[in-house]
Motif scaffolding. Structure first.
Motif, PDB file in Angstrom:
ATOM      1  N   THR A   1      52.006  62.558  24.582  1.00  0.00           N
ATOM      2  CA  THR A   1      51.202  63.216  25.609  1.00  0.00           C
ATOM      3  C   THR A   1      50.854  62.162  26.656  1.00  0.00           C
ATOM      4  O   THR A   1      50.775  60.971  26.345  1.00  0.00           O
ATOM      5  CB  THR A   1      49.908  63.827  25.019  1.00  0.00           C
ATOM      6  N   PRO A   2      50.660  62.562  27.896  1.00  0.00           N
ATOM      7  CA  PRO A   2      50.359  61.582  28.944  1.00  0.00           C
ATOM      8  C   PRO A   2      49.101  60.765  28.620  1.00  0.00           C
ATOM      9  O   PRO A   2      48.079  61.324  28.218  1.00  0.00           O
ATOM     10  CB  PRO A   2      50.125  62.446  30.184  1.00  0.00           C
TER      11      PRO A   2
ATOM     12  N   TYR B   1      55.233  67.049  32.880  1.00  0.00           N
ATOM     13  CA  TYR B   1      53.822  67.351  33.087  1.00  0.00           C
ATOM     14  C   TYR B   1      53.498  67.189  34.570  1.00  0.00           C
ATOM     15  O   TYR B   1      54.227  66.524  35.300  1.00  0.00           O
ATOM     16  CB  TYR B   1      52.924  66.370  32.314  1.00  0.00           C
TER      17      TYR B   1
ATOM     18  N   LEU C   1      55.244  63.934  36.096  1.00  0.00           N
ATOM     19  CA  LEU C   1      55.290  62.932  35.034  1.00  0.00           C
ATOM     20  C   LEU C   1      56.253  63.417  33.962  1.00  0.00           C
ATOM     21  O   LEU C   1      56.120  64.524  33.450  1.00  0.00           O
ATOM     22  CB  LEU C   1      53.894  62.736  34.439  1.00  0.00           C
TER      23      LEU C   1
ATOM     24  N   TRP D   1      47.145  57.388  33.470  1.00  0.00           N
ATOM     25  CA  TRP D   1      47.884  58.003  34.581  1.00  0.00           C
ATOM     26  C   TRP D   1      46.937  58.603  35.606  1.00  0.00           C
ATOM     27  O   TRP D   1      47.175  58.529  36.805  1.00  0.00           O
ATOM     28  CB  TRP D   1      48.844  59.083  34.082  1.00  0.00           C
TER      29      TRP D   1
ATOM     30  N   GLU E   1      50.430  65.592  36.705  1.00  0.00           N
ATOM     31  CA  GLU E   1      49.263  64.734  36.538  1.00  0.00           C
ATOM     32  C   GLU E   1      48.791  64.289  37.905  1.00  0.00           C
ATOM     33  O   GLU E   1      49.536  63.604  38.625  1.00  0.00           O
ATOM     34  CB  GLU E   1      49.627  63.522  35.673  1.00  0.00           C
TER      35      GLU E   1
ATOM     36  N   VAL F   1      57.599  62.623  30.265  1.00  0.00           N
ATOM     37  CA  VAL F   1      57.414  61.893  29.013  1.00  0.00           C
ATOM     38  C   VAL F   1      58.685  62.139  28.209  1.00  0.00           C
ATOM     39  O   VAL F   1      59.006  63.289  27.887  1.00  0.00           O
ATOM     40  CB  VAL F   1      56.165  62.378  28.242  1.00  0.00           C
TER      41      VAL F   1
ATOM     42  N   GLN G   1      56.894  58.176  31.339  1.00  0.00           N
ATOM     43  CA  GLN G   1      56.286  57.549  30.168  1.00  0.00           C
ATOM     44  C   GLN G   1      57.356  57.557  29.086  1.00  0.00           C
ATOM     45  O   GLN G   1      57.726  58.608  28.571  1.00  0.00           O
ATOM     46  CB  GLN G   1      55.047  58.325  29.723  1.00  0.00           C
TER      47      GLN G   1
ATOM     48  N   GLU H   1      55.695  53.691  32.243  1.00  0.00           N
ATOM     49  CA  GLU H   1      54.822  53.254  31.154  1.00  0.00           C
ATOM     50  C   GLU H   1      55.625  53.380  29.869  1.00  0.00           C
ATOM     51  O   GLU H   1      56.391  54.343  29.705  1.00  0.00           O
ATOM     52  CB  GLU H   1      53.582  54.152  31.092  1.00  0.00           C
TER      53      GLU H   1
END
Length: 64
Positions: A14-15, A44, A51, A19, A46, A53, A33, A7
């Protein structure tokens, strides 16, 4: 079967909420991300998946 979801966002470090919905549907264990903010990198969890970022400038060179 997809193995990596990606993404791109200009500034959200932040996510994004999407997601939570799409990662289980895609069945990907890893997601990235990409963000425009320089020098940013944070992991993170999720929906039980990893994930990352991170700054686009930091990650995209690994795909070239």
């Amino acid at each position: 079967m997809p193995w990596l979801a990606v993404e791109a966002k200009s500034s959200e470090t932040t996510p994004v909420k999407a997601w939570r919905k799409f990662l289980p549907q895609l069945n990907c264990q890893h997601a990235i991300q990409l963000v425009g903010k320089e020098g940013f990198c944070r992991k993170y969890k999720e929906e039980g998946r990893e994930l990352l970022v991170a700054s686009a400038s930091r990650i995209l060179p690994y795909f070239v």
